[in-house]
Design a protein around this motif. Structure first.
Motif, mmCIF file in Angstrom:
data_model
loop_
_atom_site.group_PDB
_atom_site.id
_atom_site.type_symbol
_atom_site.label_atom_id
_atom_site.label_comp_id
_atom_site.label_asym_id
_atom_site.label_seq_id
_atom_site.Cartn_x
_atom_site.Cartn_y
_atom_site.Cartn_z
ATOM 1 N N ARG A 295 0.833 -1.208 0.000
ATOM 2 C CA ARG A 295 0.000 0.000 0.000
ATOM 3 C C ARG A 295 0.863 1.253 0.000
ATOM 4 N NH1 ARG A 295 -4.696 0.731 4.459
ATOM 5 N NH2 ARG A 295 -2.963 1.408 5.788
ATOM 6 N N ALA A 296 1.932 1.244 0.774
ATOM 7 C CA ALA A 296 2.847 2.390 0.777
ATOM 8 C C ALA A 296 3.466 2.591 -0.603
ATOM 9 C CB ALA A 296 3.937 2.190 1.826
ATOM 10 N N PHE A 297 3.817 1.491 -1.275
ATOM 11 C CA PHE A 297 4.404 1.573 -2.609
ATOM 12 C C PHE A 297 3.430 2.231 -3.585
ATOM 13 C CE2 PHE A 297 5.119 -0.131 -6.865
ATOM 14 C CZ PHE A 297 6.477 0.097 -7.044
ATOM 15 N N TYR A 298 2.175 1.807 -3.557
ATOM 16 C CA TYR A 298 1.174 2.410 -4.433
ATOM 17 C C TYR A 298 1.016 3.900 -4.160
ATOM 18 C CZ TYR A 298 -0.834 -1.772 -6.677
ATOM 19 O OH TYR A 298 -1.053 -2.887 -7.464
ATOM 20 N N TYR A 299 0.923 4.254 -2.894
ATOM 21 C CA TYR A 299 0.719 5.671 -2.574
ATOM 22 C C TYR A 299 1.943 6.509 -2.922
ATOM 23 C CZ TYR A 299 -3.962 5.626 -0.694
ATOM 24 O OH TYR A 299 -5.322 5.551 -0.584
ATOM 25 N N PHE A 300 3.124 5.931 -2.833
ATOM 26 C CA PHE A 300 4.323 6.684 -3.226
ATOM 27 C C PHE A 300 4.339 6.905 -4.730
ATOM 28 C CE2 PHE A 300 9.183 6.982 -3.417
ATOM 29 C CZ PHE A 300 9.189 8.307 -2.977
ATOM 30 N N GLN A 301 3.870 5.926 -5.499
ATOM 31 C CA GLN A 301 3.731 6.121 -6.944
ATOM 32 C C GLN A 301 2.815 7.312 -7.225
ATOM 33 O OE1 GLN A 301 4.792 4.091 -9.771
ATOM 34 N NE2 GLN A 301 6.157 2.952 -8.448
ATOM 35 N N MET A 302 1.685 7.347 -6.564
ATOM 36 C CA MET A 302 0.714 8.418 -6.822
ATOM 37 C C MET A 302 1.194 9.760 -6.282
ATOM 38 S SD MET A 302 -3.005 6.540 -6.486
ATOM 39 C CE MET A 302 -2.847 6.015 -4.789
ATOM 40 N N TYR A 303 1.855 9.736 -5.145
ATOM 41 C CA TYR A 303 2.391 10.970 -4.558
ATOM 42 C C TYR A 303 3.373 11.641 -5.515
ATOM 43 C CZ TYR A 303 5.207 13.828 -1.326
ATOM 44 O OH TYR A 303 5.884 14.848 -0.731
ATOM 45 N N ARG A 304 4.280 10.861 -6.105
ATOM 46 C CA ARG A 304 5.282 11.423 -6.998
ATOM 47 C C ARG A 304 4.699 11.831 -8.348
ATOM 48 N NH1 ARG A 304 9.884 6.850 -6.792
ATOM 49 N NH2 ARG A 304 8.011 5.556 -7.046
ATOM 50 N N THR A 305 3.506 11.333 -8.645
ATOM 51 C CA THR A 305 2.902 11.598 -9.947
ATOM 52 C C THR A 305 1.901 12.740 -9.888
ATOM 53 O OG1 THR A 305 3.175 9.280 -10.555
ATOM 54 C CG2 THR A 305 1.603 10.555 -11.843
ATOM 55 N N TRP A 306 0.915 12.626 -9.005
ATOM 56 C CA TRP A 306 -0.154 13.625 -8.957
ATOM 57 C C TRP A 306 -0.071 14.522 -7.724
ATOM 58 C CZ3 TRP A 306 -1.312 8.466 -10.392
ATOM 59 C CH2 TRP A 306 -1.643 8.301 -11.747
ATOM 60 N N GLY A 307 0.838 14.254 -6.816
ATOM 61 C CA GLY A 307 0.916 15.073 -5.609
ATOM 62 C C GLY A 307 -0.199 14.706 -4.657
ATOM 63 N N LYS A 308 -1.213 15.547 -4.586
ATOM 64 C CA LYS A 308 -2.375 15.247 -3.750
ATOM 65 C C LYS A 308 -3.140 14.066 -4.337
ATOM 66 C CE LYS A 308 -4.154 19.377 -4.062
ATOM 67 N NZ LYS A 308 -5.070 20.517 -3.844
ATOM 68 N N THR A 309 -3.587 13.176 -3.478
ATOM 69 C CA THR A 309 -4.381 12.046 -3.949
ATOM 70 C C THR A 309 -5.325 11.590 -2.842
ATOM 71 O OG1 THR A 309 -4.241 9.927 -5.122
ATOM 72 C CG2 THR A 309 -2.771 10.241 -3.253
ATOM 73 N N ILE A 310 -6.253 10.749 -3.198
ATOM 74 C CA ILE A 310 -7.294 10.322 -2.257
ATOM 75 C C ILE A 310 -6.735 9.266 -1.310
ATOM 76 C CG2 ILE A 310 -9.529 9.173 -2.043
ATOM 77 C CD1 ILE A 310 -10.099 10.297 -4.899
ATOM 78 N N ILE A 311 -6.874 9.518 -0.027
ATOM 79 C CA ILE A 311 -6.477 8.518 0.968
ATOM 80 C C ILE A 311 -7.676 7.630 1.268
ATOM 81 C CG2 ILE A 311 -5.851 8.166 3.382
ATOM 82 C CD1 ILE A 311 -4.024 10.577 3.181
ATOM 83 N N GLN A 312 -7.511 6.352 1.012
ATOM 84 C CA GLN A 312 -8.562 5.370 1.282
ATOM 85 C C GLN A 312 -7.899 4.194 1.984
ATOM 86 O OE1 GLN A 312 -11.721 5.950 0.554
ATOM 87 N NE2 GLN A 312 -12.673 3.974 0.954
ATOM 88 N N THR A 313 -8.172 4.037 3.255
ATOM 89 C CA THR A 313 -7.544 2.958 4.023
ATOM 90 C C THR A 313 -8.543 1.933 4.534
ATOM 91 O OG1 THR A 313 -7.645 4.294 6.037
ATOM 92 C CG2 THR A 313 -5.605 4.400 4.750
ATOM 93 N N GLU A 314 -9.827 2.153 4.259
ATOM 94 C CA GLU A 314 -10.854 1.179 4.619
ATOM 95 C C GLU A 314 -11.399 0.559 3.347
ATOM 96 O OE1 GLU A 314 -11.775 0.157 7.642
ATOM 97 O OE2 GLU A 314 -10.238 1.463 8.514
ATOM 98 N N PRO A 315 -11.695 -0.746 3.346
ATOM 99 C CA PRO A 315 -12.251 -1.371 2.146
ATOM 100 C C PRO A 315 -13.662 -0.886 1.872
ATOM 101 C CG PRO A 315 -12.296 -2.906 3.978
ATOM 102 C CD PRO A 315 -11.524 -1.704 4.457
ATOM 103 N N THR A 316 -13.978 -0.714 0.607
ATOM 104 C CA THR A 316 -15.319 -0.324 0.196
ATOM 105 C C THR A 316 -16.048 -1.577 -0.253
ATOM 106 O OG1 THR A 316 -14.476 1.810 -0.543
ATOM 107 C CG2 THR A 316 -16.625 1.162 -1.357
ATOM 108 N N THR A 317 -17.054 -1.983 0.497
ATOM 109 C CA THR A 317 -17.723 -3.256 0.212
ATOM 110 C C THR A 317 -19.213 -3.092 -0.040
ATOM 111 O OG1 THR A 317 -18.006 -3.639 2.577
ATOM 112 C CG2 THR A 317 -16.061 -4.607 1.532
ATOM 113 N N SER A 318 -19.667 -1.852 -0.195
ATOM 114 C CA SER A 318 -21.077 -1.643 -0.527
ATOM 115 C C SER A 318 -21.199 -0.424 -1.421
ATOM 116 C CB SER A 318 -21.909 -1.446 0.738
ATOM 117 O OG SER A 318 -21.498 -0.281 1.428
ATOM 118 N N VAL A 319 -22.272 -0.364 -2.188
ATOM 119 C CA VAL A 319 -22.486 0.781 -3.072
ATOM 120 C C VAL A 319 -22.941 1.962 -2.238
ATOM 121 C CG1 VAL A 319 -23.882 1.697 -4.953
ATOM 122 C CG2 VAL A 319 -23.004 -0.630 -5.072
ATOM 123 N N ASP A 320 -22.168 3.017 -2.255
ATOM 124 C CA ASP A 320 -22.476 4.204 -1.480
ATOM 125 C C ASP A 320 -22.045 5.399 -2.309
ATOM 126 O OD1 ASP A 320 -21.770 5.260 1.956
ATOM 127 O OD2 ASP A 320 -22.751 6.299 0.296
#
Length: 513
Positions: free
Chosen positions: A150-175
């Protein structure tokens, strides 16, 4: 209504892959909804899900490579031409190296698709923390992997887009609320990256062991420490200074103390399809015949029927369909200038890049262009199949990151740089001629390290990130971006992502959405 959607999205697969049915490019909607009544009940089910995470990670190799390299100075058509030397069209990839990206041509869309696997990882973390099925050692090993990935993925996005969406809980329902989540600040994203690295290390504990079955195809403590070093060096070149450089050096030397690693004598052997999990590899995304291949390679190699019109001057031969069955559509040729940056005695030159020549009336070779050669794949029933593993971290990377940390700390990088150079030149190596600090570029240690990384890691998704890590001035020096267009250091968000998530804002400098 949520229960209906949840039931519709229940799925089980031994490979751990799941349906991604919601039409949302951020992939924050349900990408995994597994019934507790039928899953997470056995150790085998956890194992299958973990295997699925790595299968999905492998599916992101192309975007890892594009984000880490295509905006740098390695690939592109040569001056005076808008097409490849074989006549194939670049099909929009040129926007990355020409730095003409915008919301409609963003290069990589939907945050690379990374949230599909981040959500899987979030679900895995949740279930691991809840389960009593797994032995404690195995649970912690999987948690170490999950937090590191997860840290690796977020570091990829951090270096690419700067600000990005932090999502640390699984999304398991349509909301619907989950489809309109704003990006977090760069500072908050970096805080998450560091926290996940710490959690990964804490769960791995003192164990530097590689997975007994999947070996270096699974994340390990050594991979976490490599990521920690990268993150620390990124910060050291900014405001972190000596403290972060020290952290990086410590992480790298701890790997050296705990893992048996070495540079392979023959550069080509590092990437060979018959020499996987070798002593140079720390972590690699694995491919296998009849299972998965390197998806991006087709854009870097030519059509077989077109390359046969040219010559290989080193082999003093014309290309032929049996030997040179690359089978690609050359969208991203290697620049002739890239090929010429290598010393002719550097063995990496012709192992990494294939130059193609025409002949004049007198029979003299004239260079026409070049293409990527490092990943040769394997021959199968008359076809070339690119089953090379994609290296994420290897020992040469460790050595050159350690050299970088030492320079920041006022120490000599001579040992690390010369190990890499000596392997590169092989029997041609002479410390007096090619060793550090005896090359002209060595007058500036940072330039020396950047040059060595350039020569060593072509095709491995490193160069753009190297320039960005070292500082904005290096991006201005080696790419078309200037101080006046510094907003282009970050990538634009694509129009579809902005449409689907109205809480997001386009990166500064690009036309507002």
């Amino acid at each position: 209504m949520k229960t209906i959607f949840r039931n519709l999205l229940v799925m089980l697969s031994l490979c751990g892959l799941v349906f991604t049915g919601c039409k949302n490019d951020l992939d924050l909607s349900p990408v995994s909804s597994l019934s507790d009544a039928s899953y997470w009940q056995t150790a085998d089910q956890f194992d299958a899900f973990v295997n699925g995470v790595y299968a999905r990670f492998r599916g992101h190799n192309s975007n890892f490579q594009y984000l880490g390299e295509l905006r740098s100075d390695i690939f592109g058509t040569d001056p005076g031409s808008t097409a490849t030397f074989t006549g194939e069209a670049t099909q929009g990839l040129e926007r990355m190296w020409l730095q003409t990206l915008d919301a409609d041509n963003a290069g990589v869309s939907a945050f690379g698709g990374f949230y599909t696997n981040i959500n899987q990882i979030n679900l895995l973390i949740k279930k691991l923390n809840e389960t009593s099925i797994l032995p404690d050692a195995k649970k912690k090993n999987y948690l170490g992997m999950a937090y590191g990935l997860r840290a690796f993925y977020y570091f990829q996005m951090y270096r690419t887009w700067g600000k990005t969406i932090i999502q640390t809980e699984p999304t398991t329902s349509v909301d619907v609320a989950n489809l309109a989540k704003a990006a977090s600040s760069e500072a908050d994203v970096m805080t998450l990256i560091k926290a996940d690295i710490d959690l990964s290390n804490a769960n791995f504990g003192t164990s530097y062991a590689f997975d007994s079955k999947n070996k270096k195809g699974f994340w390990s403590k050594a991979a976490t420490q490599m990521l920690k070093a990268e993150v620390s060096l990124w910060n050291a070149h900014r405001s972190g200074g000596v403290a972060d450089a020290t952290t990086a050096k410590t992480a790298l030397t701890e790997i050296q103390s705990n893992v048996t690693l070495a540079l392979l004598p023959n550069f080509a052997d590092v990437f060979s399809t018959t020499n996987k999990d070798n002593n140079e590899i720390i972590f690699a995304s694995k491919n296998k015949l009849d299972e998965a291949t390197l998806g991006f390679i087709g854009n870097y190699v030519p059509q077989t029927g077109l390359i046969v019109n040219f010559y290989d001057s080193v082999g003093n031969r014309k290309f032929d369909v049996a030997t040179d069955n690359y089978g690609g559509l050359l969208r991203a040729p290697t620049k002739i200038a890239t090929y010429r940056k290598f010393n002719n005695l550097d063995l990496r030159k012709n192992l990494t890049i294939q130059a193609a020549y025409s002949k004049n009336a007198a029979g003299a070779y004239l260079i026409a262009g070049a293409f990527f050669k490092k990943f040769q794949g394997e021959q199968n029933a008359g076809n070339r199949v690119y089953t090379n593993d994609f290296p994420i971290y290897r020992y040469a990377d460790l050595l050159l990151l350690l050299a970088e940390a030492k320079v920041l700390l006022g120490e000599s990088p001579v040992a690390e740089i010369n190990l890499v150079r000596a392997r590169g030149y092989g029997a041609n190596f002479s410390a007096g001629s090619f060793g550090y600090p005896n090359q002209t570029v060595d007058a500036n240690p940072n330039e020396a390290i950047l040059k060595e990384r350039f020569l060593e890691f072509i095709g491995e998704g490193k160069r753009w990130y190297d320039l960005r890590r070292m500082g904005d001035n290096y991006v201005y020096e080696y790419t078309p971006i200037t101080a006046a267009t510094a907003y282009k250091l970050l990538w634009p968000l694509d129009r579809s992502t902005l449409t689907n998530n109205r809480a997001l804002v386009q990166n500064p400098g690009y036309p507002a959405f």
